[in-house]
Design a protein around this motif. Structure first.
Motif, PDB file in Angstrom:
ATOM      1  N   PHE A   1       8.624  -0.604 -14.111  1.00 13.67           N
ATOM      2  CA  PHE A   1       7.974   0.657 -14.472  1.00 13.67           C
ATOM      3  C   PHE A   1       8.869   1.859 -14.206  1.00 13.67           C
ATOM      4  O   PHE A   1       9.077   2.707 -15.080  1.00 13.67           O
ATOM      5  CB  PHE A   1       6.660   0.795 -13.697  1.00 13.67           C
ATOM      6  N   LEU A   2       9.425   1.928 -13.003  1.00 12.48           N
ATOM      7  CA  LEU A   2      10.221   3.101 -12.626  1.00 12.48           C
ATOM      8  C   LEU A   2      11.506   3.211 -13.432  1.00 12.48           C
ATOM      9  O   LEU A   2      11.870   4.295 -13.903  1.00 12.48           O
ATOM     10  CB  LEU A   2      10.537   3.058 -11.127  1.00 12.48           C
ATOM     11  N   MET A   3      12.206   2.084 -13.598  1.00 14.58           N
ATOM     12  CA  MET A   3      13.456   2.131 -14.345  1.00 14.58           C
ATOM     13  C   MET A   3      13.209   2.434 -15.814  1.00 14.58           C
ATOM     14  O   MET A   3      13.976   3.169 -16.447  1.00 14.58           O
ATOM     15  CB  MET A   3      14.220   0.809 -14.192  1.00 14.58           C
ATOM     16  N   GLY A   4      12.122   1.866 -16.377  1.00 13.07           N
ATOM     17  CA  GLY A   4      11.794   2.132 -17.766  1.00 13.07           C
ATOM     18  C   GLY A   4      11.487   3.599 -18.008  1.00 13.07           C
ATOM     19  O   GLY A   4      11.954   4.198 -18.989  1.00 13.07           O
TER      20      GLY A   4
ATOM     21  N   ALA B   1       0.827  -1.209   0.000  1.00 10.30           N
ATOM     22  CA  ALA B   1       0.000   0.000   0.000  1.00 10.30           C
ATOM     23  C   ALA B   1       0.864   1.263   0.000  1.00 10.30           C
ATOM     24  O   ALA B   1       0.608   2.208  -0.758  1.00 10.30           O
ATOM     25  CB  ALA B   1      -0.937  -0.006   1.204  1.00 10.30           C
ATOM     26  N   LEU B   2       1.891   1.287   0.847  1.00 10.72           N
ATOM     27  CA  LEU B   2       2.761   2.457   0.920  1.00 10.72           C
ATOM     28  C   LEU B   2       3.535   2.659  -0.382  1.00 10.72           C
ATOM     29  O   LEU B   2       3.707   3.791  -0.853  1.00 10.72           O
ATOM     30  CB  LEU B   2       3.741   2.305   2.089  1.00 10.72           C
ATOM     31  N   THR B   3       3.989   1.560  -0.961  1.00 11.38           N
ATOM     32  CA  THR B   3       4.738   1.650  -2.225  1.00 11.38           C
ATOM     33  C   THR B   3       3.850   2.174  -3.340  1.00 11.38           C
ATOM     34  O   THR B   3       4.248   3.063  -4.111  1.00 11.38           O
ATOM     35  CB  THR B   3       5.303   0.277  -2.623  1.00 11.38           C
ATOM     36  N   LEU B   4       2.629   1.649  -3.434  1.00  5.95           N
ATOM     37  CA  LEU B   4       1.708   2.099  -4.475  1.00  5.95           C
ATOM     38  C   LEU B   4       1.321   3.564  -4.282  1.00  5.95           C
ATOM     39  O   LEU B   4       1.161   4.306  -5.256  1.00  5.95           O
ATOM     40  CB  LEU B   4       0.456   1.223  -4.489  1.00  5.95           C
ATOM     41  N   ALA B   5       1.195   3.981  -3.034  1.00  4.54           N
ATOM     42  CA  ALA B   5       0.882   5.386  -2.758  1.00  4.54           C
ATOM     43  C   ALA B   5       2.014   6.287  -3.249  1.00  4.54           C
ATOM     44  O   ALA B   5       1.771   7.341  -3.858  1.00  4.54           O
ATOM     45  CB  ALA B   5       0.639   5.588  -1.265  1.00  4.54           C
ATOM     46  N   GLY B   6       3.243   5.872  -2.996  1.00  8.41           N
ATOM     47  CA  GLY B   6       4.393   6.642  -3.454  1.00  8.41           C
ATOM     48  C   GLY B   6       4.475   6.689  -4.976  1.00  8.41           C
ATOM     49  O   GLY B   6       4.748   7.742  -5.559  1.00  8.41           O
TER      50      GLY B   6
ATOM     51  N   LEU C   1       1.056   8.403 -16.619  1.00  6.33           N
ATOM     52  CA  LEU C   1       0.024   7.533 -17.164  1.00  6.33           C
ATOM     53  C   LEU C   1      -1.279   8.289 -17.370  1.00  6.33           C
ATOM     54  O   LEU C   1      -1.575   9.256 -16.655  1.00  6.33           O
ATOM     55  CB  LEU C   1      -0.250   6.351 -16.213  1.00  6.33           C
ATOM     56  N   LYS C   2      -2.051   7.831 -18.340  1.00 10.33           N
ATOM     57  CA  LYS C   2      -3.394   8.358 -18.533  1.00 10.33           C
ATOM     58  C   LYS C   2      -4.294   7.844 -17.408  1.00 10.33           C
ATOM     59  O   LYS C   2      -3.991   6.811 -16.790  1.00 10.33           O
ATOM     60  CB  LYS C   2      -3.934   7.926 -19.898  1.00 10.33           C
ATOM     61  N   PRO C   3      -5.409   8.545 -17.129  1.00 11.52           N
ATOM     62  CA  PRO C   3      -6.275   8.173 -15.994  1.00 11.52           C
ATOM     63  C   PRO C   3      -6.695   6.709 -15.963  1.00 11.52           C
ATOM     64  O   PRO C   3      -6.621   6.049 -14.921  1.00 11.52           O
ATOM     65  CB  PRO C   3      -7.484   9.105 -16.167  1.00 11.52           C
TER      66      PRO C   3
ATOM     67  N   LEU D   1       1.963   6.270  -7.045  1.00 10.26           N
ATOM     68  CA  LEU D   1       0.831   7.062  -7.521  1.00 10.26           C
ATOM     69  C   LEU D   1       1.140   8.553  -7.450  1.00 10.26           C
ATOM     70  O   LEU D   1       0.819   9.314  -8.374  1.00 10.26           O
ATOM     71  CB  LEU D   1      -0.411   6.743  -6.691  1.00 10.26           C
ATOM     72  N   PHE D   2       1.770   8.973  -6.376  1.00  7.81           N
ATOM     73  CA  PHE D   2       2.154  10.378  -6.237  1.00  7.81           C
ATOM     74  C   PHE D   2       3.088  10.786  -7.371  1.00  7.81           C
ATOM     75  O   PHE D   2       2.936  11.860  -7.983  1.00  7.81           O
ATOM     76  CB  PHE D   2       2.842  10.608  -4.889  1.00  7.81           C
ATOM     77  N   LEU D   3       4.058   9.923  -7.684  1.00  2.00           N
ATOM     78  CA  LEU D   3       5.004  10.214  -8.757  1.00  2.00           C
ATOM     79  C   LEU D   3       4.299  10.256 -10.115  1.00  2.00           C
ATOM     80  O   LEU D   3       4.582  11.138 -10.941  1.00  2.00           O
ATOM     81  CB  LEU D   3       6.102   9.147  -8.769  1.00  2.00           C
ATOM     82  N   ILE D   4       3.383   9.321 -10.333  1.00  2.00           N
ATOM     83  CA  ILE D   4       2.647   9.270 -11.602  1.00  2.00           C
ATOM     84  C   ILE D   4       1.847  10.544 -11.818  1.00  2.00           C
ATOM     85  O   ILE D   4       1.848  11.128 -12.906  1.00  2.00           O
ATOM     86  CB  ILE D   4       1.715   8.042 -11.623  1.00  2.00           C
TER      87      ILE D   4
END
Length: 224
Positions: free
Chosen positions: A57-60, A10-15, A26-28, A17-20
């Motif tokens: 995802f992040l490295m790409g 959850a914490l990783t996805l939140a981080g 990404l599109k919505p 998501l903030f970056l996205i």
């Protein structure tokens, strides 16, 4: 997974998501698909598979934005759902068929997709003209099926990243080498499909990515 592990997810996805949202990566609709992909991957493959997807995802994105975009000076496209399916779809199929912490098809497909990403993005920086993989004649940078030594160097870095991750998970150098080889094989296959089916307009880039990673994933799962 245990409650604490889901907390990490959850914490990783939140981080992420903030970056996205901040960088408009990404599109919505793709954001929802991406979050769902992360949760689904964690559920089936645990934290190792989950973080493999996140790193992919992040490295790409880092490589694309820091290397290619600085060279072309053009804004990077906002990725859509079809981009996610083309790059990660085969790995998810592998994890669905074999939902374990270390699924060979999952990691082989991801390695192939990431190696091809780095090959494409780094290869365009080559100062010498690439060769068309089917004829070995000179081609234009970025042309479908064009390969270069610099591009293969990028592919090796991508393959090594996921081979190293496989080694960390399994603590077995054998599996690290298998996943490394899968990445390099995926780059060659992607270039061949690009020079034939994609150049002939049978496939677009997303279809080429999807089927090359899928084939590599299946082959390596059957062999190993």
């Amino acid at each position: 997974m245990e409650t604490g592990e889901w907390g990490i997810v959850a914490l990783t996805l939140a981080g992420v998501l903030f970056l996205i949202l901040r960088k408009r990566l990404l599109k919505p609709n793709a954001i929802l698909i991406g979050l769902g992909t992360g949760i689904y991957t964690a559920y089936l493959g645990g934290l190792p598979s989950f973080f493999a997807i996140i790193l992919f995802f992040l490295m790409g994105e880092f490589v694309t934005r820091r290397i290619r975009d600085q060279r072309t000076k053009k804004p990077h496209e906002v990725r859509s759902t079809i981009n996610i399916v083309g790059n990660i779809g085969p790995a998810l199929i592998g994890l669905t068929l074999n939902p374990v912490m270390f699924s060979v098809m999952f990691f082989a497909s991801l390695s192939a997709a990431f190696a091809d990403t780095l090959s494409s993005e780094i290869g365009v920086l080559s100062k010498t003209k690439p060769l068309r993989i089917t004829t070995l004649k000179t081609a234009e940078p970025g042309e479908d099926g064009a390969v270069s030594l610099l591009g293969f160097g990028g592919a090796f870095i991508g393959s090594l990243a996921f081979g190293s991750l496989a080694f960390v998970i399994t603590q077995d150098i054998y599996w690290g080498l298998v996943i490394l080889v899968a990445g390099m094989a995926g780059t060659v296959l992607d270039s061949f499909i690009g020079a034939t089916l994609q150049k002939g307009r049978w496939f677009d880039n997303n279809a080429t990515n999807f089927f090359s990673s899928l084939i590599i994933g299946i082959v390596f799962a059957l062999l190993f």
